[in-house]
Design a protein around this motif. Structure first.
Motif, mmCIF file in Angstrom:
data_model
loop_
_atom_site.group_PDB
_atom_site.id
_atom_site.type_symbol
_atom_site.label_atom_id
_atom_site.label_comp_id
_atom_site.label_asym_id
_atom_site.label_seq_id
_atom_site.Cartn_x
_atom_site.Cartn_y
_atom_site.Cartn_z
ATOM 1 N N LYS A 55 -11.573 -8.369 0.594
ATOM 2 C CA LYS A 55 -11.940 -7.232 1.442
ATOM 3 C C LYS A 55 -11.564 -5.898 0.799
ATOM 4 O O LYS A 55 -12.185 -4.880 1.095
ATOM 5 C CB LYS A 55 -11.245 -7.327 2.805
ATOM 6 N N GLU A 56 -10.534 -5.917 -0.051
ATOM 7 C CA GLU A 56 -10.046 -4.670 -0.630
ATOM 8 C C GLU A 56 -9.296 -4.969 -1.929
ATOM 9 O O GLU A 56 -8.704 -6.031 -2.072
ATOM 10 C CB GLU A 56 -9.094 -4.013 0.382
ATOM 11 N N THR A 57 -9.327 -4.008 -2.841
ATOM 12 C CA THR A 57 -8.560 -4.099 -4.059
ATOM 13 C C THR A 57 -7.547 -2.961 -4.080
ATOM 14 O O THR A 57 -7.910 -1.805 -3.880
ATOM 15 C CB THR A 57 -9.480 -3.988 -5.304
ATOM 16 N N ILE A 58 -6.271 -3.321 -4.297
ATOM 17 C CA ILE A 58 -5.208 -2.320 -4.391
ATOM 18 C C ILE A 58 -4.871 -2.171 -5.859
ATOM 19 O O ILE A 58 -4.537 -3.135 -6.526
ATOM 20 C CB ILE A 58 -3.952 -2.767 -3.601
ATOM 21 N N TYR A 105 -5.451 -8.140 -4.504
ATOM 22 C CA TYR A 105 -6.637 -8.280 -3.684
ATOM 23 C C TYR A 105 -6.224 -8.633 -2.265
ATOM 24 O O TYR A 105 -5.389 -9.511 -2.051
ATOM 25 C CB TYR A 105 -7.552 -9.358 -4.260
ATOM 26 N N VAL A 106 -6.800 -7.930 -1.307
ATOM 27 C CA VAL A 106 -6.592 -8.241 0.094
ATOM 28 C C VAL A 106 -7.737 -9.159 0.485
ATOM 29 O O VAL A 106 -8.904 -8.743 0.529
ATOM 30 C CB VAL A 106 -6.582 -6.963 0.968
ATOM 31 N N ASP A 107 -7.387 -10.423 0.717
ATOM 32 C CA ASP A 107 -8.378 -11.439 1.059
ATOM 33 C C ASP A 107 -8.399 -11.643 2.572
ATOM 34 O O ASP A 107 -7.413 -11.387 3.260
ATOM 35 C CB ASP A 107 -8.042 -12.763 0.359
ATOM 36 N N LYS A 113 -8.841 -12.806 -8.118
ATOM 37 C CA LYS A 113 -10.062 -12.565 -7.345
ATOM 38 C C LYS A 113 -10.555 -13.828 -6.648
ATOM 39 O O LYS A 113 -11.157 -13.764 -5.590
ATOM 40 C CB LYS A 113 -11.176 -12.029 -8.251
ATOM 41 N N LYS A 137 0.831 -1.207 0.000
ATOM 42 C CA LYS A 137 0.000 0.000 0.000
ATOM 43 C C LYS A 137 0.867 1.259 0.000
ATOM 44 O O LYS A 137 0.545 2.237 -0.670
ATOM 45 C CB LYS A 137 -0.934 0.015 1.211
ATOM 46 N N TYR A 145 -5.592 -12.196 7.078
ATOM 47 C CA TYR A 145 -5.551 -11.562 5.760
ATOM 48 C C TYR A 145 -4.412 -12.150 4.933
ATOM 49 O O TYR A 145 -3.451 -12.688 5.477
ATOM 50 C CB TYR A 145 -5.308 -10.053 5.910
#
Length: 179
Positions: free
Chosen positions: A175-178, A137-139, A157, A127, A151
């Motif tokens: 949970k999030e896409t960087i 992708y933050v899984d 994906k 980040k 995490y």
């Protein structure tokens, strides 16, 4: 029969190669105005802004794959390479220590527990650095680490859970896409 095969194989190989070449030539000549393009849906190749961090992430992917497969020996090898690369990164002292603990771990469960800390460190580093192209992708798996949750980073994906492997391969969510 054996002599026939020895003499016929080079001829057959030449015919196959010529046929493949002719087909490509026909395709290229059929529409000279058509240009080669990449499909719009094709994702951009992942490239982090920091080249050294990019190399560390490649080893992290190998570590993640080893944990998904439950392969403790492969996890140690990937963690060793990750540790060596992280030594060159500014601000990655904790990442180096955590990678060393994965190498020293007695079993896959201890490796997975240390992997959670390593993942959190790497997420923060990525980040901070940012990406030139692609997406990460933050899984998150809520059941990992005795229901404390864990995490991890993924370039896909689809969920491939490194905390449970085959036991619960698809447990988790993005949970999030960087980008």
């Amino acid at each position: 029969m054996n002599t026939f095969l020895k003499a016929g194989m080079p001829v057959l190989s030449a015919l196959v190669l010529a046929a493949c070449g002719n087909n490509a030539a026909k395709t290229n000549n059929s529409d000279s105005t058509q240009q080669a393009t990449t499909p719009a849906a094709a994702p951009a190749a992942l490239q982090l802004k920091d080249d050294q961090l990019n190399a560390v992430y490649q080893q992290y992917q190998l570590l993640s794959q080893a944990l998904v497969k439950g392969d403790a020996a492969a996890a140690k090898i990937a963690a060793n390479a990750l540790e060596a690369g992280a030594r060159e990164l500014t601000g990655a002292e904790q990442t180096v220590k955590t990678a060393a603990s994965i190498i020293a771990a007695a079993d896959i469960e201890a490796q997975r527990a240390a992997y959670a800390t390593l993942s959190n460190d790497l997420i923060a580093l990525v980040k901070k650095s940012g990406l030139n192209s692609g997406a990460l992708y933050v899984d998150f798996c809520p059941m990992a680490l005795n229901d404390k949750g864990g995490y991890w980073l993924s370039s896909e994906k689809g969920i491939q859970n490194p905390y449970f492997g085959d036991q619960m391969l698809t447990c988790g969510e993005v949970k999030e896409t960087i980008q």
